[in-house]
Design a protein around this motif. Structure first.
Motif, PDB file in Angstrom:
ATOM      1  N   SER A 176       0.818  -1.070   0.044  1.00 52.07           N
ATOM      2  CA  SER A 176      -0.019  -0.004   0.230  1.00 52.07           C
ATOM      3  C   SER A 176       0.727   1.174   0.006  1.00 52.07           C
ATOM      4  O   SER A 176       2.104   1.153   0.496  1.00 52.07           O
ATOM      5  N   ARG A 177       0.361   2.463  -0.326  1.00 51.45           N
ATOM      6  CA  ARG A 177       1.094   3.624  -0.364  1.00 51.45           C
ATOM      7  C   ARG A 177       1.534   3.916   1.185  1.00 51.45           C
ATOM      8  O   ARG A 177       2.653   4.403   1.295  1.00 51.45           O
ATOM      9  N   ASN A 178       0.718   3.563   2.145  1.00 56.00           N
ATOM     10  CA  ASN A 178       1.170   3.803   3.420  1.00 56.00           C
ATOM     11  C   ASN A 178       2.286   3.004   3.891  1.00 56.00           C
ATOM     12  O   ASN A 178       3.163   3.493   4.699  1.00 56.00           O
ATOM     13  N   GLN A 179       2.268   1.831   3.363  1.00 55.41           N
ATOM     14  CA  GLN A 179       3.479   0.796   3.638  1.00 55.41           C
ATOM     15  C   GLN A 179       4.777   1.274   3.108  1.00 55.41           C
ATOM     16  O   GLN A 179       5.746   1.254   3.689  1.00 55.41           O
ATOM     17  N   LEU A 180       4.343   2.075   2.003  1.00 56.89           N
ATOM     18  CA  LEU A 180       5.918   2.272   1.256  1.00 56.89           C
ATOM     19  C   LEU A 180       6.282   3.553   1.945  1.00 56.89           C
ATOM     20  O   LEU A 180       7.453   3.758   2.058  1.00 56.89           O
ATOM     21  N   LEU A 181       5.376   4.394   2.325  1.00 58.56           N
ATOM     22  CA  LEU A 181       5.770   5.400   3.163  1.00 58.56           C
ATOM     23  C   LEU A 181       6.644   5.262   4.440  1.00 58.56           C
ATOM     24  O   LEU A 181       7.755   5.756   4.515  1.00 58.56           O
ATOM     25  N   ILE A 217       6.687  -1.986 -12.702  1.00 54.92           N
ATOM     26  CA  ILE A 217       6.030  -1.402 -11.436  1.00 54.92           C
ATOM     27  C   ILE A 217       4.348  -1.402 -11.933  1.00 54.92           C
ATOM     28  O   ILE A 217       4.021  -0.659 -12.559  1.00 54.92           O
ATOM     29  N   GLN A 218       3.692  -2.316 -11.453  1.00 55.27           N
ATOM     30  CA  GLN A 218       2.111  -2.424 -11.642  1.00 55.27           C
ATOM     31  C   GLN A 218       1.469  -1.507 -10.618  1.00 55.27           C
ATOM     32  O   GLN A 218       1.633  -1.840  -9.195  1.00 55.27           O
ATOM     33  N   THR A 219       0.383  -0.958 -10.953  1.00 52.85           N
ATOM     34  CA  THR A 219      -0.597  -0.356 -10.153  1.00 52.85           C
ATOM     35  C   THR A 219      -1.774  -1.258  -9.609  1.00 52.85           C
ATOM     36  O   THR A 219      -2.185  -1.898 -10.635  1.00 52.85           O
ATOM     37  N   VAL A 220      -1.872  -1.640  -8.419  1.00 53.12           N
ATOM     38  CA  VAL A 220      -3.144  -2.523  -7.844  1.00 53.12           C
ATOM     39  C   VAL A 220      -3.943  -1.505  -7.753  1.00 53.12           C
ATOM     40  O   VAL A 220      -3.887  -0.857  -6.476  1.00 53.12           O
ATOM     41  N   TRP A 221      -5.249  -1.146  -8.268  1.00 49.07           N
ATOM     42  CA  TRP A 221      -5.930  -0.082  -7.952  1.00 49.07           C
ATOM     43  C   TRP A 221      -6.757  -0.409  -6.677  1.00 49.07           C
ATOM     44  O   TRP A 221      -7.219  -1.217  -6.283  1.00 49.07           O
ATOM     45  N   GLY A 222      -6.790   0.831  -6.090  1.00 47.67           N
ATOM     46  CA  GLY A 222      -7.377   1.018  -4.712  1.00 47.67           C
ATOM     47  C   GLY A 222      -6.667   0.469  -3.485  1.00 47.67           C
ATOM     48  O   GLY A 222      -6.943   0.548  -2.452  1.00 47.67           O
ATOM     49  N   ILE A 223      -5.247  -0.163  -3.947  1.00 47.30           N
ATOM     50  CA  ILE A 223      -4.516  -0.513  -2.977  1.00 47.30           C
ATOM     51  C   ILE A 223      -3.076  -0.016  -2.865  1.00 47.30           C
ATOM     52  O   ILE A 223      -2.799   0.732  -2.130  1.00 47.30           O
TER      53      ILE A 223
END
Length: 233
Positions: A176-181, A217-223
């Motif tokens: 998730s974006r938060n995990q990457l942050l 790098i693939q986008t997983v929509w909504g995640i």
């Protein structure tokens, strides 16, 4: 996957160090005192010990001596800033490296990688591949912090490299974006997840042949995001 036995009686050091080691591909087992450390060393056969010297029940010196009597497993000792003599004694006894508290968990990861790579080479084995990844024409070298595509050097910022390495070293795992942050901008970082989005866009522009139709790098929509690719290493 290299296994690390992390031994310290300070819960915060165990928690943060474990998370940093695990995110870079290590399997981590932990102990909070010397007796527990000895039990885990015998049952788990770790590839590396990270050992605090000042601990309850059985101190790090005793643990060190008992293990060294039977095994040459590499050991990184942890000492407080005022314990210079302890560091010298530990190195004299045969420690492979030491870190002084407080220390950077990133530095611990780098020291662990360096020692295990050196041990593998010294024993005539191929170094553990946690420092290099190859996906088709994309080659990522963590030790040199270098990225190449078709042998052409790609210039990345520090955060772009860290982001790419994290994703590529965990293929198909969705972050998730938060995990990457948390992982790239540190666990204490408080910021807008658009920071991640911007870095992903810039990274795609540098490593993807068609950034609008990314291969890696693939986008997983909504995640969030995940890395795709066949590992050719």
């Amino acid at each position: 996957m290299a296994k690390v036995l992390l031994v310290d009686d300070e819960a915060n050091i165990i928690d943060v160090s474990k998370r940093y080691l695990e995110r870079d591909g290590f399997q981590v087992i932990t102990a909070s005192d010397g007796e527990e450390a000895m039990c885990l060393w015998r049952t788990e056969a770790p590839d590396l010990l990270v050992l605090d010297l000042m601990m309850p029940k059985k101190d790090g010196f005793q643990v060190f001596q008992e293990i060294r009597h039977e095994d040459d497993v590499p050991i990184i000792i942890l000492t407080a800033r005022c314990e210079e003599m302890d560091r010298l004694v530990g190195l004299t006894m045969g420690a492979d490296d030491y870190l002084t508290k407080p220390f950077s968990p990133r530095e611990l990861v780098l020291r662990a990688q360096t020692i295990l790579r050196r041990v593998a080479i010294g024993r005539g084995k191929k170094p553990t591949s946690f420092d290099q990844l190859k996906y088709g024409p994309l080659h990522i070298d963590s030790d040199k912090r270098m990225v190449q595509i078709n042998q052409q050097l790609i210039n990345l910022t520090a955060k772009e490299f860290d982001l790419l390495w994290l994703l590529a070293s965990h293929p198909k795992q969705v972050f998730s974006r938060n995990q990457l942050l948390e992982r790239i901008w540190d666990f204490e970082y408080e910021g807008d997840t658009t920071t991640v989005t911007v870095h992903i866009r810039r990274l795609r522009e540098k490593i993807e042949e068609l950034p609008s139709k990314p291969r890696y790098i693939q986008t997983v929509w909504g995640i969030g995001y995940k890395f795709e690719g066949d590992d050719d290493s």
